[in-house]
Design an enzyme around this catalytic site. Structure first.
Site, PDB file in Angstrom:
ATOM      1  N   ASP A 150      12.222   0.303 -10.880  1.00 18.34           N
ATOM      2  CA  ASP A 150      13.454  -0.716 -10.848  1.00 18.34           C
ATOM      3  C   ASP A 150      12.882  -2.312 -10.620  1.00 18.34           C
ATOM      4  OD1 ASP A 150      16.037  -1.512 -11.763  1.00 18.34           O
ATOM      5  OD2 ASP A 150      16.771  -0.963  -9.874  1.00 18.34           O
ATOM      6  N   TYR A 214       6.561   8.006  -3.186  1.00 20.35           N
ATOM      7  CA  TYR A 214       6.979   6.605  -2.731  1.00 20.35           C
ATOM      8  C   TYR A 214       6.663   6.340  -1.395  1.00 20.35           C
ATOM      9  CZ  TYR A 214       8.741   5.944  -7.547  1.00 20.35           C
ATOM     10  OH  TYR A 214       8.997   6.107  -8.900  1.00 20.35           O
TER      11      TYR A 214
END
Length: 504
Positions: A150, A214
C-alpha cells in the site's frame, strides 16, 4: 516507426474506448429515464456508475497521452534498442523499493497517483524490453507481482514476472548483470532491481508465491516496561487460520436480507495488499444505539465466511534485541503468512498496540477474529512496514535467487541499511505518526464494543449453531456417500444379471 500516436492502431484500446462510450450512452439513457416511483437508492447507484465510467475513461485517455509523450521523448533511443531486442522471454525480477512518496506498488491509470509499477514499466519500455504495442496494458505482458504493498509501504523482495523482449545474449546464463545494471541506471536510487532470471512461460509471481514475510518497526519508547514475553503472548492469538473481516476494507461480510446468495469475488492482491478497493454489493448493517440488540442479531444471522478474508498466519513475534537507529530504539515485529489482504498487517499491529497499552483486551481481539460481529480495528502507520521475503517452490528458479546469498542477500541488506532504516527515523521525526496514533487511541477510537456482554452470549450461540450446522453437513455427506455406494452396487448387480442372461 512514425511519429503518430502509438496507441492509434491498437485494437483493444479502440474497443475499450468504444465500450466506455457505449456505457456512457447507456447510463445517460438509464439515468434520464428513471421512473419516479423507483427506489431513490437505485438512482444513486446508477448515477455513481455512470460518473465512475466517465471518470475512468478520461483517466485512461490522460494515461495513454502521458505514455505517448514519453515514447516521443525517447523515440530514437527506444527504437534503436528494439532493433536489437527481438527475443521474447518470460522473466522474473526481484525489486526493492522505498515506498515513500508513491501511492503503493500497484499500477495506476490515474497519473495523479504515481505508483512504483508505473515507473518500472516506463523504465523497461525505455530500455527496449516492452514493445510500443504493449505499453500501457500490463495484461498484454502477463504482468504479475508477488505482493502488492500500500501507499508508503516498502519492500526488499517484490517479485514481478512478465514477458519482455531481450537480445540473444540476455539470460544466456542464469543471471545477466548487464540487464540488471542497465535498468538500475534509469531507476531512482529509491528503487533497485536486485536480480532477475528466466522462468517458465506459465510462471506467475502472484500465484507461485507460497509464503510472505513482513517486518514492522515500532519505536521502543512506546513499549517501555513491557516484557518481550508478554508481547509475544498477545501476538500468539493471531497465529492460525482466521477470518480477517475486521482487519480489512468491506468484503461482502454480511449478506443482504433480500438476497441470501453467497456471492464470491475473485481474490485480489494482498496486503497492504491486495490492494484496490472492491465494489461492494453487501448491505451495511447499521449500528443504532436505540436498536443495538437487533443490529447484533442481524450480524449473527447475515454473517458469512467470505473466503477472501480467511488467512493463515504462520508466525507473529517481536525480536528480543532493540535496533538502534541514530540514537532512537526500535522493536522489530516479524509477521509470516501465506498471503495478506488490504490493511491486514497494519491493523494486526494496531490491535496489538491497543491491547499492550491498555486501550483494548485480548477478549476483544478473540471476538474480532472468531465471531461474526463487526469490530472497529485501529490501523497502525504505514511507513515502518516492509516486505522482507517471499518463498516460492524450492525447485523454481526464483527461489534459487533468494536462497543464494550472493548476490541478492548482500544487495538487500545494503538497501535496508542505506535506504529504509534511516527513513524510519526521518519520517517519525518529521510526522510524529506514532504519537498521533496513540493520541487517537486514547481520545477518539471506538472499538464498537460497548455491548461486549451481549456479544459474549451471542457468540456462544453462534459457535453452538455453527457446530450443529457442521454436524448436519457431515451427516448429509455421509448419507449421500452411502446412497452413492448403494446405487453403484445396484448398477453392478444389474450389469451382472444382464451378463448372465446373455451367457444363458
Amino acid at each position: 516507426m512514425d511519429d503518430q500516436d502509438i496507441f492509434s492502431k491498437r485494437g483493444s484500446y479502440r474497443q475499450e474506448i468504444i465500450k466506455n462510450e457505449n456505457d456512457k450512452k447507456y447510463f445517460n439513457k438509464v439515468t434520464n429515464n428513471i421512473n419516479e416511483n423507483e427506489n431513490e437508492n437505485e438512482e444513486k447507484i446508477k448515477r455513481f456508475k455512470q460518473d465512475n465510467k466517465i471518470k475512468t475513461n478520461e483517466m485512461r485517455k490522460i494515461h495513454m497521452n502521458d505514455l505517448n509523450e514519453y515514447y516521443q521523448k525517447y523515440k530514437e533511443e527506444i527504437d534503436l534498442k528494439l532493433k536489437i531486442n527481438k527475443k521474447k522471454l518470460s522473466v522474473a525480477m526481484v525489486f526493492g523499493y522505498d515506498g515513500t512518496g508513491y501511492y503503493g506498488l500497484g499500477y495506476q491509470v490515474d497519473i495523479k497517483y504515481p505508483s512504483i509499477e508505473n515507473l518500472i514499466e516506463k523504465v523497461l519500455f525505455r530500455c527496449g524490453h516492452i514493445l510500443p504495442s504493449n505499453v500501457g496494458e500490463l495484461k498484454r505482458l502477463k504482468w504479475s507481482h508477488s505482493s502488492r504493498t500500500d501507499k508508503g509501504v516498502h519492500s526488499l523482495a517484490t517479485v514481478i514476472s512478465c514477458f519482455l523482449v531481450v537480445d540473444d545474449n540476455t539470460f544466456k546464463n542464469d543471471i545477466n548483470q548487464t540487464f540488471i545494471d542497465t535498468i538500475n541506471n534509469y531507476l531512482p536510487s529509491s528503487i533497485r532491481l536486485f536480480s532477475a532470471c528466466k522462468v517458465s512461460r506459465s510462471f506467475q509471481a502472484r500465484k507461485k508465491g507460497i509464503e510472505r514475510s513482513y517486518n514492522y518497526m515500532v519505536p521502543s519508547e512506546y513499549l517501555n516496561n513491557i516484557k518481550i514475553d508478554e508481547m509475544n503472548k498477545i501476538l500468539q492469538n493471531f497465529i492460525g487460520i482466521n477470518s480477517y473481516h475486521n482487519f480489512t476494507s468491506k468484503r461482502n461480510t454480511y449478506l443482504s436480507n433480500n438476497n441470501n446468495k453467497n456471492h464470491e469475488k475473485d481474490e485480489k492482491d494482498e496486503e497492504d495488499g491486495d490492494e484496490e478497493e472492491e465494489e461492494d454489493d453487501e448491505v451495511e448493517v447499521e449500528n443504532s444505539n436505540n436498536n443495538n440488540s437487533n443490529y447484533r442479531l442481524n450480524e449473527k444471522l447475515l454473517f458469512r465466511n467470505n473466503s477472501t478474508n480467511i488467512r493463515n498466519i504462520k508466525s507473529f513475534y517481536v525480536e528480543n534485541e532493540i535496533i538502534e537507529i541514530k540514537g532512537k530504539g526500535w522493536y522489530k515485529f516479524v509477521i509470516i503468512g501465506e498471503s495478506f489482504i488490504l490493511y491486514q498487517i497494519r491493523r494486526m499491529v494496531g490491535f496489538f498496540l491497543s491491547i499492550v497499552k491498555g486501550y483494548s483486551t485480548v477478549e476483544a481481539l478473540e471476538l474480532s477474529l472468531k465471531s461474526p460481529f463487526s469490530i472497529c480495528v485501529p490501523t497502525a502507520p504505514p511507513f515502518p512496514l516492509y516486505l522482507f521475503n517471499v518463498k516460492f517452490d524450492p525447485n523454481s528458479n526464483v527461489e534459487k535467487l533468494f536462497s543464494n546469498p550472493e548476490p541478492i542477500q548482500f544487495k538487500q541488506f545494503n538497501f535496508l541499511q542505506s535506504q529504509l532504516i534511516p527513513r524510519f527515523n526521518e519520517i517519525e521525526f518529521q510526522t510524529n505518526q506514532f504519537k498521533e496514533f496513540f493520541n487517537y487511541l486514547e481520545n477518539s477510537h471506538n472499538f464498537n464494543l460497548d455491548d461486549i456482554d451481549q456479544l459474549r452470549i451471542l457468540n456462544q450461540q453462534y459457535q453452538t449453531e455453527k457446530e450443529e450446522r457442521k454436524k448436519q453437513n457431515e451427516l448429509l455427506l455421509l448419507k449421500e456417500k452411502q446412497e452413492t455406494i448403494v446405487e453403484i452396487g445396484n448398477e453392478r448387480i444389474e450389469k451382472l444379471k444382464k451378463k448372465e442372461i446373455k451367457i444363458n
